[in-house]
Design an enzyme around this catalytic site. Structure first.
Site, PDB file in Angstrom:
ATOM      1  N   GLY A 102      47.021  49.114  35.527  1.00  0.00           N
ATOM      2  CA  GLY A 102      46.544  47.769  35.886  1.00  0.00           C
ATOM      3  C   GLY A 102      46.422  46.838  34.684  1.00  0.00           C
ATOM      4  N   ALA A 132      43.067  47.641  32.889  1.00  0.00           N
ATOM      5  CA  ALA A 132      43.074  49.005  32.350  1.00  0.00           C
ATOM      6  C   ALA A 132      44.070  49.159  31.201  1.00  0.00           C
ATOM      7  CB  ALA A 132      43.397  49.997  33.457  1.00  0.00           C
ATOM      8  N   ARG A 179      49.226  56.105  39.985  1.00  0.00           N
ATOM      9  CA  ARG A 179      49.597  56.569  41.329  1.00  0.00           C
ATOM     10  C   ARG A 179      50.824  57.455  41.281  1.00  0.00           C
ATOM     11  NH1 ARG A 179      48.733  51.866  45.814  1.00  0.00           N
ATOM     12  NH2 ARG A 179      48.516  50.284  44.211  1.00  0.00           N
ATOM     13  N   THR A 206      38.494  52.059  36.749  1.00  0.00           N
ATOM     14  CA  THR A 206      38.924  50.666  36.987  1.00  0.00           C
ATOM     15  C   THR A 206      39.778  50.542  38.247  1.00  0.00           C
ATOM     16  OG1 THR A 206      41.097  50.561  35.913  1.00  0.00           O
ATOM     17  CG2 THR A 206      39.200  50.514  34.454  1.00  0.00           C
ATOM     18  N   ALA A 207      40.415  51.640  38.687  1.00  0.00           N
ATOM     19  CA  ALA A 207      41.394  51.541  39.793  1.00  0.00           C
ATOM     20  C   ALA A 207      40.742  51.035  41.068  1.00  0.00           C
ATOM     21  CB  ALA A 207      42.022  52.907  40.044  1.00  0.00           C
ATOM     22  N   SER A 228      32.622  43.824  39.676  1.00  0.00           N
ATOM     23  CA  SER A 228      33.108  42.439  39.652  1.00  0.00           C
ATOM     24  C   SER A 228      31.958  41.488  39.924  1.00  0.00           C
ATOM     25  CB  SER A 228      34.162  42.266  40.751  1.00  0.00           C
ATOM     26  OG  SER A 228      34.517  40.917  40.895  1.00  0.00           O
ATOM     27  N   LYS A 243      34.171  45.434  46.683  1.00  0.00           N
ATOM     28  CA  LYS A 243      33.536  45.643  45.380  1.00  0.00           C
ATOM     29  C   LYS A 243      32.040  45.936  45.536  1.00  0.00           C
ATOM     30  CE  LYS A 243      35.606  45.675  42.098  1.00  0.00           C
ATOM     31  NZ  LYS A 243      36.403  46.818  41.577  1.00  0.00           N
ATOM     32  N   VAL A 259      39.679  37.457  35.676  1.00  0.00           N
ATOM     33  CA  VAL A 259      40.161  37.880  34.359  1.00  0.00           C
ATOM     34  C   VAL A 259      41.555  37.309  34.093  1.00  0.00           C
ATOM     35  CG1 VAL A 259      40.536  39.845  32.822  1.00  0.00           C
ATOM     36  CG2 VAL A 259      38.963  40.085  34.755  1.00  0.00           C
TER      37      VAL A 259
HETATM   38  N1  LIG Z   1      41.567  40.704  37.459  1.00  0.00           N
HETATM   39  C1  LIG Z   1      40.399  40.182  37.807  1.00  0.00           C
HETATM   40  O1  LIG Z   1      40.253  38.959  37.870  1.00  0.00           O
HETATM   41  C2  LIG Z   1      39.223  41.079  38.104  1.00  0.00           C
HETATM   42  C3  LIG Z   1      37.945  40.503  38.145  1.00  0.00           C
HETATM   43  C4  LIG Z   1      36.854  41.318  38.388  1.00  0.00           C
HETATM   44  C5  LIG Z   1      37.030  42.670  38.589  1.00  0.00           C
HETATM   45  N2  LIG Z   1      38.282  43.191  38.552  1.00  0.00           N
HETATM   46  C6  LIG Z   1      38.427  44.628  38.783  1.00  0.00           C
HETATM   47  O2  LIG Z   1      39.155  45.181  37.698  1.00  0.00           O
HETATM   48  C7  LIG Z   1      39.871  46.315  38.152  1.00  0.00           C
HETATM   49  C8  LIG Z   1      41.305  46.190  37.727  1.00  0.00           C
HETATM   50  O3  LIG Z   1      41.837  44.988  38.257  1.00  0.00           O
HETATM   51  P1  LIG Z   1      43.172  44.341  37.668  1.00  0.00           P
HETATM   52  O4  LIG Z   1      42.988  42.894  37.623  1.00  0.00           O
HETATM   53  O5  LIG Z   1      43.557  45.060  36.464  1.00  0.00           O
HETATM   54  O6  LIG Z   1      44.159  44.606  38.876  1.00  0.00           O
HETATM   55  P2  LIG Z   1      45.595  45.252  38.914  1.00  0.00           P
HETATM   56  O7  LIG Z   1      46.393  44.872  37.751  1.00  0.00           O
HETATM   57  O8  LIG Z   1      46.096  44.979  40.287  1.00  0.00           O
HETATM   58  O9  LIG Z   1      45.265  46.803  38.756  1.00  0.00           O
HETATM   59  C9  LIG Z   1      44.661  47.528  39.785  1.00  0.00           C
HETATM   60  C10 LIG Z   1      44.791  49.003  39.477  1.00  0.00           C
HETATM   61  O10 LIG Z   1      44.260  49.748  40.579  1.00  0.00           O
HETATM   62  C11 LIG Z   1      45.296  50.563  41.116  1.00  0.00           C
HETATM   63  N3  LIG Z   1      45.235  50.585  42.582  1.00  0.00           N
HETATM   64  C12 LIG Z   1      45.158  49.524  43.392  1.00  0.00           C
HETATM   65  N4  LIG Z   1      45.162  49.917  44.673  1.00  0.00           N
HETATM   66  C13 LIG Z   1      45.270  51.256  44.660  1.00  0.00           C
HETATM   67  C14 LIG Z   1      45.345  52.238  45.668  1.00  0.00           C
HETATM   68  N5  LIG Z   1      45.310  51.923  46.960  1.00  0.00           N
HETATM   69  N6  LIG Z   1      45.462  53.528  45.286  1.00  0.00           N
HETATM   70  C15 LIG Z   1      45.530  53.853  43.973  1.00  0.00           C
HETATM   71  N7  LIG Z   1      45.451  52.959  42.964  1.00  0.00           N
HETATM   72  C16 LIG Z   1      45.314  51.673  43.314  1.00  0.00           C
HETATM   73  C17 LIG Z   1      46.596  49.916  40.705  1.00  0.00           C
HETATM   74  O11 LIG Z   1      47.647  50.865  40.744  1.00  0.00           O
HETATM   75  P3  LIG Z   1      49.183  50.396  40.736  1.00  0.00           P
HETATM   76  O12 LIG Z   1      49.459  49.929  39.336  1.00  0.00           O
HETATM   77  O13 LIG Z   1      49.918  51.611  41.107  1.00  0.00           O
HETATM   78  O14 LIG Z   1      49.301  49.282  41.722  1.00  0.00           O
HETATM   79  C18 LIG Z   1      46.244  49.443  39.312  1.00  0.00           C
HETATM   80  O15 LIG Z   1      46.305  50.502  38.408  1.00  0.00           O
HETATM   81  C19 LIG Z   1      39.658  46.385  39.666  1.00  0.00           C
HETATM   82  O16 LIG Z   1      38.589  47.273  39.903  1.00  0.00           O
HETATM   83  C20 LIG Z   1      39.239  44.967  40.010  1.00  0.00           C
HETATM   84  O17 LIG Z   1      38.458  44.915  41.185  1.00  0.00           O
HETATM   85  C21 LIG Z   1      39.388  42.432  38.306  1.00  0.00           C
END
Ligand SMILES: NC(=O)c1ccc[n+]([C@@H]2O[C@H](COP(=O)([O-])OP(=O)(O)OC[C@H]3O[C@@H](n4cnc5c(N)ncnc54)[C@H](OP(=O)(O)O)[C@@H]3O)[C@@H](O)[C@H]2O)c1
Length: 337
Positions: free
Chosen positions: A15, A18, A37, A85-86, A130, A168, A194
């Protein structure tokens, strides 16, 4: 005698957040086990493999399934820190239960229960929650009547209205419940939206998609409260390393950058791109959220929001994710970034 590098597990290593966390942990000398995954999906893992090649022996990648009980047992065994984080991060879904709630909630339950089995080695679990777990749509006023803080919980979002937010809330509550039950040391990080530099050339993430829209000057609504991916990753590391860290930590600018200020800054930095003008005084730029706990207790200093946008756009162009229009090209509508 040389000390062995501490072992950290990062779930969802592919992600946006991550990947930056993996990079920072490697730079600090950690041995990192990243869960993904599928190892076969080269588009998702190749940037991690490159990070690993730069630090031979320090990064291994492991397949694990959020929905499968026990899937994380072997990867967390012997680890000192678990960064969970996933979780799916997208806003629209036709099946919110299966697409958002189940992976968030069951995934957290599974990772925390694997952590409990590895309690002898696990010093702390750090969960990426979040600001979505703090409030939804500003529908309920903050507890202190002024700014949202770590004391607030989002009690308004539902599976039908803001299902991502609901996922969340449920996941973080599950983590606190399981941690208490098993005596695990848990800290949660609550980032706002983010943005910032990307490491992977994939463009399917919500944050990356938004920044691409800003770079390409397409019309966007609102001025989100943001934080920088580098600060979010640093907050995770500080939360692991600071012995007195506890509870929840918001990572967010207190007030949004106005779209006018942002468009001016981008025009100055990228004169070669067609960045649309945004009229003055169009947006509410009042303070909304209190980030002082992370500043005081973790020593976290936030990157200025303008730098987050600029540094992010530079990487998006380098990785050919964004193709900004050249300046002088006709623009469609006005962008409200
Ligand atoms: N970006 C933001 O604005 C933000 C703000 C607050 C909190 N967050 C939190 O930060 C964390 C990471 O977010 P991100 O922005 O880095 O998002 P991202 O780039 O979409 O990454 C999400 C990660 O979770 C994995 N994932 C998603 N759905 C899944 C499923 N059904 N089964 C297994 N793995 C799954 C994805 O795997 P794949 O790579 O295989 O898809 C990826 O590794 C999350 O917990 C999110 O809620 C993000």
């Amino acid at each position: 005698m040389a000390h062995a590098a501490p072992v950290a597990v990062v779930t969802g290593a592919t992600g946006f957040v991550a990947s930056e966390l993996v990079k920072q942990l490697l730079a600090k000398g950690y041995t990192v086990r990243g869960t993904v995954r599928s190892l076969q999906n080269k588009d998702k893992v190749q940037h991690l493999e490159r990070l690993g090649q730069a630090m031979p022996g320090h990064l291994t990648l492991h397949e694990a399934d959020l929905l499968k009980e026990g899937s994380f047992d072997s990867v967390v065994r012997g680890a000192s820190y678990i960064f969970h984080t996933a979780s799916p991060f997208f806003i629209e879904s036709s099946n919110a239960q299966a697409d958002l709630i189940d992976p968030a909630l069951k995934g957290t339950a599974n990772v925390l229960s694997s952590a409990a089995k590895a309690k002898d080695s696990v010093k702390r679990v750090i969960l990426t929650s979040s600001v979505a777990a703090v409030h939804g749509e500003y529908a309920a006023p903050p507890k202190n009547g002024h700014l949202y803080t770590e004391e607030d919980w989002n009690e308004t979002s539902t599976i039908d209205n803001q299902p991502y937010h609901r996922s969340k809330v449920l996941a973080e509550q599950e983590a606190w419940k399981t941690a208490k039950q098993h005596g695990l040391d848990l800290v949660t990080i609550l980032p706002n939206f983010v943005l910032g530099p990307v490491l992977s050339s994939r463009a399917d993430g919500t944050s990356v998609g938004f920044l691409k829209g800003v770079a390409e000057g397409t019309a966007l609504q609102g001025t989100p409260l943001i934080c920088d991916v580098r600060d979010v990753a640093r907050a995770h590391v500080l939360a692991a390393e600071e012995p007195s860290a506890s509870g929840r930590y918001i990572v967010s600018h207190r007030a949004p950058l106005t779209a006018t200020a942002l468009s001016k800054a981008l025009q100055e930095r990228f004169p070669q791109y067609a960045i649309p003008e945004v009229p003055e005084q169009q947006y509410d730029a009042s303070e909304k959220i209190d980030n002082s706990k992370a500043e005081k207790e973790l020593g976290l200093q936030l990157t200025p929001a303008v730098n987050t946008f600029i540094d992010g756009i530079v990487t998006l162009v380098q990785l050919e994710i964004a193709q900004p229009l050249p300046s002088g090209a006709p623009q469609e509508g006005t962008a409200a970034v």
